[in-house]
Structure formats: structure tokens, C-alpha cells
Enzyme design. Structure first.
Site, PDB file in Angstrom:
ATOM      1  NE  ARG A  24      -4.133  -1.802   0.191  1.00 61.18           N
ATOM      2  CZ  ARG A  24      -5.269  -1.431   0.780  1.00 61.18           C
ATOM      3  NH1 ARG A  24      -5.407  -0.213   1.223  1.00 61.18           N
ATOM      4  NH2 ARG A  24      -6.258  -2.271   0.915  1.00 61.18           N
ATOM      5  NE  ARG A  28      -4.965   2.899   2.596  1.00 59.83           N
ATOM      6  CZ  ARG A  28      -5.168   1.932   3.481  1.00 59.83           C
ATOM      7  NH1 ARG A  28      -4.207   1.496   4.216  1.00 59.83           N
ATOM      8  NH2 ARG A  28      -6.332   1.402   3.588  1.00 59.83           N
ATOM      9  NE  ARG A  37      -7.999   7.944  -4.877  1.00 56.74           N
ATOM     10  CZ  ARG A  37      -9.300   8.070  -4.871  1.00 56.74           C
ATOM     11  NH1 ARG A  37      -9.902   8.784  -5.763  1.00 56.74           N
ATOM     12  NH2 ARG A  37     -10.021   7.482  -3.937  1.00 56.74           N
ATOM     13  CG  ASP A  73      -8.624  -2.522  -4.794  1.00 54.91           C
ATOM     14  OD1 ASP A  73      -8.128  -1.872  -3.855  1.00 54.91           O
ATOM     15  OD2 ASP A  73      -9.421  -3.458  -4.609  1.00 54.91           O
ATOM     16  CE1 TYR A 150     -13.281  -6.679   1.087  1.00 57.86           C
ATOM     17  CE2 TYR A 150     -11.502  -7.936   0.103  1.00 57.86           C
ATOM     18  CZ  TYR A 150     -11.937  -7.003   1.006  1.00 57.86           C
ATOM     19  OH  TYR A 150     -11.050  -6.385   1.841  1.00 57.86           O
TER      20      TYR A 150
END
Ligand code: CP3
Length: 344
Positions: A24, A28, A37, A73, A150
Site C-alpha cells: 500500500r 494512502r 486523487r 486493486d 468480498y
């Protein structure tokens, strides 16, 4: 001989310095990431190759890490085939119509090159930018069990109640679900390598929710098939999960080149259980103080890593969003200066 240290350490070869990168790292904690972003969906940012390329490169420039990881992702391929995935800020992937019955298998068609053209376009751009410094790009995917968690739960979960009910109540259906995920994952990983990724990480982030028996029955075989499906590519593979201390000896049979160790297991013990090159395992929470505290914590990991070949320094899970980038800069420096594993 002149391969980058990250690739050499993955293969258990000697290195000029211990390589380091951070799960990551792309995004972040970086202010330059947040500035770029804006507030749109992360899936929109991933779909913009120029933007995704820049976000991939930001941590390489800022930290001087030994590898880049693609800004993408684990749910991207499922979004791409129209399974109906969104990533909610602060929460994670949410599925409009979760996988619950055999009727949902039809919504998991094979992945085609065109579905992920935005991803391979990003890989092309990144690889071109990294050529001069010879910094390897790591491609990645979610491992079948973690992706299934998920798709079946429909949202991040603490207890994994829906997926465990499904796997025990209808193991044959769960098997068919995993078959679909293996095929999609292999296609996704192979595409990244075809466009220049030089290593692959398989994130089985939530494998630690399983018992050893459950892992052996419901997760390991599918993971083995994914890794077998990319073995001919000749790139090192890294298998990682959180809370996997009791599973490491099983995970080490999955066929990856490197085993990721989370921070719950001391790295010397992790190395014994893995019996192969390892990646890890600084507790991300120990990077939330000042740089001196982060460096002290990194030194503890370096001491446990010892001097044997086969250590890629990383956190024990992803960078926490409130981490001060200066701490990670200091950690990179101490790993490069003081790491001894495989240094000749
Ligand atoms: O390592 C990197 O920096 C590369 C980029 C990357 C992202 N996701 C970008 C991202 C990687 C490797 C991932 C993998 C991923 N995604 C995993 C496995 C790694 C792990 O942490 O165990 C998982 C479980 C996911 C699913 C996911 N996506 C979660 C749980 C979240 C967090 C939600 C949040 O907002 O905290 C995401 C969103 C996400 N993926 C972000 C980033 C940079 C943050 C949100 C944003 O910027 O919009």
C-alpha cells in the site's frame, strides 16, 4: 548477476543491500497522492493510465524503494467484467448483488484483454518510466479465497460468517466459485507480466480467518492453481496474508517463490516456518510515531532477519493512512544501511 536486488532477494540470491518496499505504498499516506486523487472513486483513478502511472511512481521517487507496485486493486478484474463492485472510501469493496447461488456463476465470465486494457496500458507506461533506474514493477491480484470473501459477503467483514456458511453448507458450489476466480486471476496476472511486470504478489489478506483444515480445503488448492498458472512466466511470486502464523507451513506449499510474513510472527520464526525467502514484517502501527521510533522498530526486524539470504523488507501489512512519509523514508535508509540478510 546485475538483476535488481529485489528480484535477487526473492530468488534467495546474495544482494548488495537488503531490498525494501511497502504494501500500500501507492497512495494512502502521501500528500502528493491525495492532491492528485481528489475525491472521485478509486476505480476511476485506476481506469486513467496516466494518473495511475503517476501514482505508482510517486512512492518510488519519495522513498527510494527497490520495487514499484501497480496502483490498482484486487477487485479491478471483477469490476471490469461487470460484477457490480464499488470501492467505498474508508470502508473498502462493496458488491451490489453478492454471490449467493449457482445462478451467480454466470456473472463471473472469463476476463478478456480488452476488459483490462486500462491496467495493461498503465503497466506499459510505468515500465517505460522505470527502465532507466531498472526498478522492477510488481503486478498483483487477490487470491481466490480473499476475493471470494468480498464477492460472497458483499462488503468487508469481521467474522466471515456468510462465506464460511456457504463453504461448509455447499462445498461443491464454493468449489465452482473458486474455479471461476482461478481462471480470472491467472489471466489478470499473466497480462501484467506480458506487459512488463517483473514479479507478482498474490494477496490472500483474509486467509488468517480460516483454521488450518479450512485453509487446506477451501483456500490452498485454488491458490496453488493460480501460482501453477503463472509458474512458466519465470517471475518471482509472493504469497501474503494477515494473521497467518498458524498457516505458514501450509502456505509455504502453495508454490510461491516468497512467503509474506505479517507482523504477528517474529521474523526468525517466520523464516523457519516458511523455509523459503520471506517478505516482511514491520508492524505498520510502529510507523505512526516519529522517525526515530520507526527506525528502532525496523532494527528489531533486521535483527530477526539475520544474515541468511532471502529477505525482502516490508511492513507486516499495508501502510496506515496516517503514517508520516518521513518515517518510511527513514526506514528505507536504515534497511539499506544496516540490513545484513544475504548481503555479500
Ligand atoms: O500497494 C499499493 O499501494 C498498490 C495499490 C493497492 C491498492 N489496493 C490501492 C488502494 C493494492 C496492492 C491494493 C490491494 C488490496 N485491495 C487488498 C490487499 C492488500 C491488503 O491491504 O490486504 C485488499 C484487501 C483490497 C481491497 C480494498 N481496497 C480495501 C480493503 C480498501 C480500503 C478502503 C479504504 O478507503 O481504506 C481499498 C481501497 C484502496 N485500494 C485504497 C488504495 C490506495 C484507498 C482508498 C482510496 O484512495 O480511494
Amino acid at each position: 548477476m546485475n538483476d535488481p536486488v529485489f528480484l535477487r532477494a526473492c530468488r534467495g540470491e546474495s544482494v548488495a543491500h537488503v531490498p525494501v518496499w511497502f504494501m500500500r505504498q501507492a497512495g494512502r499516506s502521501l500528500p502528493e497522492y491525495r492532491a492528485l486523487r481528489g475525491t472521485g472513486s478509486i476505480l476511476e483513478a485506476i481506469a486513467d493510465p496516466a494518473l495511475a502511472c503517476e501514482i505508482t511512481l510517486q512512492p518510488v521517487r519519495r522513498y527510494g524503494v527497490d520495487a514499484a507496485i501497480l496502483f490498482s486493486d484486487i477487485v479491478v478484474p471483477y469490476h471490469a467484467i461487470g460484477f457490480g463492485v464499488d470501492v467505498v472510501p474508508g470502508r473498502g469493496p462493496v458488491i451490489a448483488r453478492p454471490f449467493r447461488s449457482a445462478a451467480d456463476l454466470g456473472r463471473l465470465r472469463d476476463l478478456e484483454a480488452l476488459d483490462i486494457a486500462h491496467v495493461t496500458d498503465t503497466v506499459d507506461l510505468v515500465v517505460k518510466e522505470l527502465a532507466e533506474s531498472d526498478t522492477p514493477l510488481i503486478g498483483f491480484a487477490g487470491a481466490p479465497f480473499t476475493v471470494a470473501s468480498y464477492l460472497v459477503e458483499g462488503a468487508p467483514t469481521r467474522d466471515f460468517g456468510v462465506i464460511k456458511s456457504l463453504m461448509h453448507a455447499d462445498p461443491a458450489l464454493f468449489e465452482r466459485l473458486l474455479d471461476r476466480l482461478v481462471a480470472i486471476t491467472v489471466t489478470f496476472l499473466r497480462a501484467q507480466v506480458a506487459h512488463g511486470a517483473r514479479a507478482l504478489q498474490l494477496f490472500d489478506s483474509w486467509a488468517g480467518s480460516l483454521t488450518r483444515d479450512e485453509y487446506a480445503r477451501f483456500a490452498l488448492p485454488a491458490t496453488q492453481r493460480v501460482l501453477a498458472g503463472v509458474a512458466d512466466l519465470g517471475v518471482p511470486t509472493i504469497l501474503f496474508g494477515v494473521g497467518t502464523g498458524e498457516l505458514l507451513t501450509l502456505m509455504s506449499t502453495a508454490g510461491s517463490t516468497v512467503l509474506g510474513i505479517d507482523w504477528h510472527v517474529d521474523l526468525d520464526e517466520g523464516r523457519r516456518r516458511a523455509a523459503k525467502p520471506v517478505q516482511g514484517n514491520l508492524d505498520p502501527a510502529r510507523c505512526l510515531g516519529d522517525a526515530a521510533l520507526g527506525v528502532a522498530a525496523a532494527r528489531e526486524v533486521l535483527a530477526r532477519a539475520g544474515t541468511d539470504v532471502g529477505h525482502v523488507f516490508n511492513l507486516g501489512h499495508g501502510v496506515l493512512p496516517s503514517t508520516d512519509p518521513a518515517v518510511l523514508e527513514a526506514v528505507v535508509r536504515v534497511v539499506h544501511d544496516e540490513g545484513r540478510a544475504g548481503v555479500r
